[in-house]
Design an enzyme around this catalytic site. Structure first.
Site, short mmCIF file in Angstrom:
data_model
loop_
_atom_site.label_atom_id
_atom_site.label_comp_id
_atom_site.label_asym_id
_atom_site.label_seq_id
_atom_site.Cartn_x
_atom_site.Cartn_y
_atom_site.Cartn_z
N GLY A 1 -92.08 35.18 2.88
CA GLY A 1 -91.06 34.52 3.70
C GLY A 1 -90.32 35.47 4.62
O GLY A 1 -89.24 35.15 5.11
N ASP B 1 -86.03 35.26 -4.13
CA ASP B 1 -85.41 36.55 -4.43
C ASP B 1 -85.78 37.61 -3.40
O ASP B 1 -86.93 38.02 -3.28
CB ASP B 1 -85.84 36.99 -5.84
CG ASP B 1 -84.84 37.95 -6.44
OD1 ASP B 1 -84.24 38.71 -5.67
OD2 ASP B 1 -84.66 37.93 -7.67
N ASP C 1 -81.56 30.45 8.43
CA ASP C 1 -81.47 31.28 9.63
C ASP C 1 -81.59 30.47 10.92
O ASP C 1 -82.44 30.76 11.77
CB ASP C 1 -82.55 32.38 9.60
CG ASP C 1 -82.30 33.36 8.47
OD1 ASP C 1 -81.42 33.07 7.64
OD2 ASP C 1 -82.97 34.39 8.42
#
Ligand code: GDL
Length: 451
Positions: A13, A228, A121
């Protein structure tokens, strides 16, 4: 024991160059060997994941994706495809939902069953028409996501569906990203079977306390799924992270629906992150990240076969300690930093054996660079080379300065270094920009020039 539907593994990601096809296939073998069950496809710089999300994949792209899905299927792993339509989606238009459905349908045809919509974002602005149609951004996102989730479940009963909220950590929530009360609204409106991604107190969370997750779970009315970023390095290309998975209490495992790490862009560096994540997930009893790191380093060592002298395990540990975790170096690198601090600050007469200790560590790091240059695995060398090059160069500068100090020169006056043509090493626009401001260890920025 983890829940049967607990998702564990990797989210690709990050920003920057996505992993290659062969790296992904290699990753799937690794995940399966470790007993991790999920790969989540969400590379920010796949144009069709985000910037031009309405466009279909070409036949060639689709063929490669099919291969990836089939490889996951063979291992019995989950392949989750993520789409990030938030840059310019018009939530209230039926046609936009249909576009998402047809994008997902193209992937369904090559075997994808699990999907995600990501709203991280983003500018967080809605069009006038959307503002008229929805009371909030949360309401708009939930409406579309619920509709696509219903479609996905219609295709496949067991479809897992993930949602990345606009505020995806405590800090963003406090800043009211996405609007006041966003998360509570998502908790109320989003179908409770949809997993909500969360990075912890921060985007890159050194620690994820259990209480922070419990508080969040009450608001979003479900346990979150952890995305994470502990090992993500896309925000600073000088760094690499191969420290142990840490800063997460063991009880976190039963308070979340899964843990997916978004690791280093440099695929080859993720050995210790993934091995220690696995240990953390499977471990019973006292969890000791350092021990997990040392064991994983020993397991990683065979990948460091060189064309000449072998890399000693102690030096791989030193390397790992230099490129450890976002907020902390490993013990050996801490020793190195303390030595440099002391030698630069104190007069030569008080150095004792600190100079010798520094020289030994410096020689090991210079030698490390030579060993890495001779790695048979060139991808592994490429991943390390620029970082370790810079590390050894900086140590050479420090060594030269210490030698001048020993020769009685005053470093406050400034010392010229013979080996470096001024303006080459540490030159260029980024270094020049950095010199305008200094930043302390607390992240406070100051002007270097007094007004
Ligand atoms: C982020 C981005 C992610 C990026 C990471 C680390 C999420 C949900 N989104 O904010 O793409 O890799 O930070 O820079 O984490």
């Amino acid at each position: 024991m983890l829940q049967a539907d607990f998702l564990s593994g990797v989210v690709e990601g990050f920003y920057g160059r996505p992993w290659s096809h062969s790296q992904r296939l290699h990753l799937f073998d690794q995940l399966a060997a470790l007993g991790l069950n999920t790969y989540f496809y969400a590379p920010k710089n796949d144009l069709k994941h985000r910037a031009i999300w309405r466009e279909y994949y070409s036949d060639t792209e689709l063929m490669l994706l099919r291969e990836l899905v089939q490889a996951c299927d063979r291992h019995g792993s989950n392949f989750i495809y993520g789409l990030s339509p938030g840059l310019d989606i018009r939530f209230s238009e039926e046609a936009e939902r249909n576009r998402i459905k047809s994008r997902f349908d193209q992937l369904r045809k090559v075997g994808v069953r699990h999907f995600a919509l990501l709203f991280d974002d983003l500018p967080g602005k809605m069009s006038d028409a959307d503002r008229a149609a929805y009371e909030s951004l949360a309401a708009a996102q939930c409406d579309v996501t619920n509709a696509i989730f219903a479609w996905a479940r219609g295709q496949f009963d067991g479809a897992r569906f993930l949602f990345c909220p606009t505020p995806y950590c405590d800090r963003m929530d406090r800043a009211q990203l996405g609007g006041a009360g966003y998360l509570d609204e998502v908790g109320r409106l989003l179908n409770s079977e949809i997993d909500i991604l969360w990075t912890g107190p921060e985007i890159v969370s050194a620690e994820i306390p259990l209480e922070s997750i419990e508080r969040l779970s009450r608001r979003i009315r479900r346990s979150p799924l952890v995305w994470d970023n502990l090992f993500a390095n896309d925000y600073d290309f000088r760094r690499l992270y191969c420290g142990p998975y840490s800063g997460r209490p063991r009880d976190l495992r039963s308070a979340v629906r899964g843990i997916l790490v978004n690791p280093n862009n440099e695929y080859a560096i993720n050995f210790i992150p993934l091995h220690t994540l696995t240990k953390y997930l499977k471990h019973d009893g006292e969890w000791n990240p350092r021990e997990a790191f040392l064991n994983a380093a020993a397991e990683w060592l065979p990948c460091f076969e060189t064309v000449s002298s072998p890399l000693p395990l102690e030096d791989l540990i030193l390397l790992g300690d230099c490129f450890y975790l976002p907020l902390t170096e490993g013990p050996e690198a801490k020793t190195l930093l303390a030595l440099v601090d002391r030698l630069l600050a104190e007069p030569v007469s008080t150095w004792g054996n600190a100079r010798e200790q520094f020289s030994v560590m410096n020689a090991r790091i210079q030698g490390l660079f030579d060993r890495l240059s001779e790695l048979r695995d060139r991808e592994l060398f490429d991943a390390w080379s620029r970082r370790v090059w810079e590390l050894k160069e900086e140590l050479q500068v420090i060594d030269a300065v210490l030698a001048q100090k020993e020769a009685g020169r005053d470093i406050v006056e400034g010392i010229e270094l013979e080996n470096y043509l001024p303006g080459t090493f540490r030159g260029g626009i980024l270094a020049k920009l950095q010199r305008f401001l200094s930043m302390d260890s607390q992240g406070k920025v100051r002007s270097r020039t007094t007004p």
